[in-house]
Design a protein around this motif. Structure first.
Motif, mmCIF file in Angstrom:
data_model
loop_
_atom_site.group_PDB
_atom_site.id
_atom_site.type_symbol
_atom_site.label_atom_id
_atom_site.label_comp_id
_atom_site.label_asym_id
_atom_site.label_seq_id
_atom_site.Cartn_x
_atom_site.Cartn_y
_atom_site.Cartn_z
ATOM 1 N N MET A 1 0.850 -1.179 0.000
ATOM 2 C CA MET A 1 0.000 0.000 0.000
ATOM 3 C C MET A 1 0.895 1.241 0.000
ATOM 4 O O MET A 1 1.815 1.354 0.781
ATOM 5 C CB MET A 1 -0.879 -0.016 1.237
ATOM 6 C CG MET A 1 -1.885 1.056 1.269
ATOM 7 S SD MET A 1 -3.407 0.281 1.795
ATOM 8 C CE MET A 1 -4.426 1.683 1.900
ATOM 9 N N SER A 2 0.596 2.179 -0.889
ATOM 10 C CA SER A 2 1.432 3.380 -0.994
ATOM 11 C C SER A 2 0.989 4.452 -0.013
ATOM 12 O O SER A 2 -0.137 4.474 0.443
ATOM 13 C CB SER A 2 1.364 3.929 -2.418
ATOM 14 O OG SER A 2 0.083 4.436 -2.674
ATOM 15 N N ASP A 3 1.927 5.332 0.303
ATOM 16 C CA ASP A 3 1.626 6.494 1.140
ATOM 17 C C ASP A 3 1.025 7.554 0.222
ATOM 18 O O ASP A 3 1.699 8.008 -0.699
ATOM 19 C CB ASP A 3 2.912 6.991 1.783
ATOM 20 C CG ASP A 3 2.722 8.292 2.545
ATOM 21 O OD1 ASP A 3 3.745 8.846 2.965
ATOM 22 O OD2 ASP A 3 1.581 8.741 2.717
ATOM 23 N N PRO A 4 -0.233 7.972 0.412
ATOM 24 C CA PRO A 4 -0.855 8.938 -0.488
ATOM 25 C C PRO A 4 -0.131 10.276 -0.562
ATOM 26 O O PRO A 4 -0.330 11.036 -1.484
ATOM 27 C CB PRO A 4 -2.268 9.121 0.073
ATOM 28 C CG PRO A 4 -2.486 7.991 1.000
ATOM 29 C CD PRO A 4 -1.140 7.516 1.445
ATOM 30 N N THR A 48 -0.499 11.563 -4.209
ATOM 31 C CA THR A 48 -0.535 10.219 -4.772
ATOM 32 C C THR A 48 -1.764 9.529 -4.215
ATOM 33 O O THR A 48 -2.026 9.599 -3.015
ATOM 34 C CB THR A 48 0.738 9.437 -4.401
ATOM 35 O OG1 THR A 48 1.866 10.136 -4.929
ATOM 36 C CG2 THR A 48 0.712 8.034 -4.962
ATOM 37 N N VAL A 49 -2.519 8.885 -5.088
ATOM 38 C CA VAL A 49 -3.701 8.139 -4.654
ATOM 39 C C VAL A 49 -3.431 6.658 -4.878
ATOM 40 O O VAL A 49 -2.717 6.273 -5.804
ATOM 41 C CB VAL A 49 -4.988 8.593 -5.386
ATOM 42 C CG1 VAL A 49 -5.332 10.021 -5.015
ATOM 43 C CG2 VAL A 49 -4.855 8.461 -6.882
ATOM 44 N N ASP A 50 -3.979 5.834 -4.033
ATOM 45 C CA ASP A 50 -3.749 4.406 -4.089
ATOM 46 C C ASP A 50 -4.834 3.707 -4.886
ATOM 47 O O ASP A 50 -6.008 3.772 -4.518
ATOM 48 C CB ASP A 50 -3.684 3.848 -2.670
ATOM 49 C CG ASP A 50 -3.147 2.442 -2.631
ATOM 50 O OD1 ASP A 50 -2.238 2.125 -3.419
ATOM 51 O OD2 ASP A 50 -3.635 1.652 -1.794
ATOM 52 N N ARG A 51 -4.441 3.124 -5.980
ATOM 53 C CA ARG A 51 -5.318 2.302 -6.827
ATOM 54 C C ARG A 51 -6.646 2.955 -7.197
ATOM 55 O O ARG A 51 -7.716 2.452 -6.851
ATOM 56 C CB ARG A 51 -5.573 0.963 -6.178
ATOM 57 C CG ARG A 51 -4.316 0.176 -5.926
ATOM 58 C CD ARG A 51 -4.641 -1.229 -5.462
ATOM 59 N NE ARG A 51 -3.482 -1.866 -4.912
ATOM 60 C CZ ARG A 51 -2.527 -2.452 -5.628
ATOM 61 N NH1 ARG A 51 -2.611 -2.488 -6.917
ATOM 62 N NH2 ARG A 51 -1.498 -3.004 -5.024
ATOM 63 N N GLY A 57 -1.971 0.710 -10.280
ATOM 64 C CA GLY A 57 -1.133 1.010 -9.129
ATOM 65 C C GLY A 57 -1.331 2.442 -8.712
ATOM 66 O O GLY A 57 -2.214 3.131 -9.221
ATOM 67 N N PRO A 58 -0.509 2.920 -7.796
ATOM 68 C CA PRO A 58 -0.638 4.304 -7.335
ATOM 69 C C PRO A 58 -0.521 5.287 -8.496
ATOM 70 O O PRO A 58 0.163 5.027 -9.485
ATOM 71 C CB PRO A 58 0.524 4.475 -6.359
ATOM 72 C CG PRO A 58 0.876 3.095 -5.945
ATOM 73 C CD PRO A 58 0.579 2.224 -7.124
#
Length: 129
Positions: A1-4, A48-51, A57-58
């Motif tokens: 999971m990415s950091d937004p 940055t938004v996740d999926r 992907g981000p």
């Protein structure tokens, strides 16, 4: 999971150079991501938004202000653009390898013109040339 809030530095640096060249514009951390403002009005916000829907992907997205008569054109302008679900004149841009940075500069300059006091906006060159 990415950091937004994790905007790639190469995008953040380019946006900062464009926005901070505008009279009295400043940069600050937003609740997520980074935003550029004139006085207390936001010129642009990047994060940055996740999926997001349709992405694998981000994705890095930026919201900005557009003239009222152009918002519909942006909303129907292809995959790079989208209409934000808040504000009457807020449009979004999805960054990709094909992002046209000259166009980003124009979009941010126009967003500044919309948000800035008239006296400051008048310091910019006339967009008509």
């Amino acid at each position: 999971m990415s950091d937004p809030g994790d905007v790639p530095p190469e995008i953040l640096d380019r946006l900062s150079r464009i926005c901070l060249a505008l009279p009295e514009a400043y940069e600050e951390d937003a609740w997520v991501g980074v935003r550029w403002r004139i006085r207390m009005k936001t010129i642009a916000h990047v994060r940055t938004v996740d999926r997001p829907t349709g992405a694998t992907g981000p994705l890095v997205v930026m919201t900005f202000r557009a003239p009222d008569d152009e918002v519909g054109a942006f909303a129907n302008g292809g995959r790079a653009y989208f209409r934000a679900d808040w504000g009457h004149n807020v449009v979004g841009l999805r960054f990709s390898r094909r992002t046209d940075w000259a166009e980003v500069r124009e979009l941010l300059t126009e967003s500044y013109r919309i948000q800035a006091p008239k006296k400051l906006a008048a310091l910019l060159p006339d967009p008509a040339g």
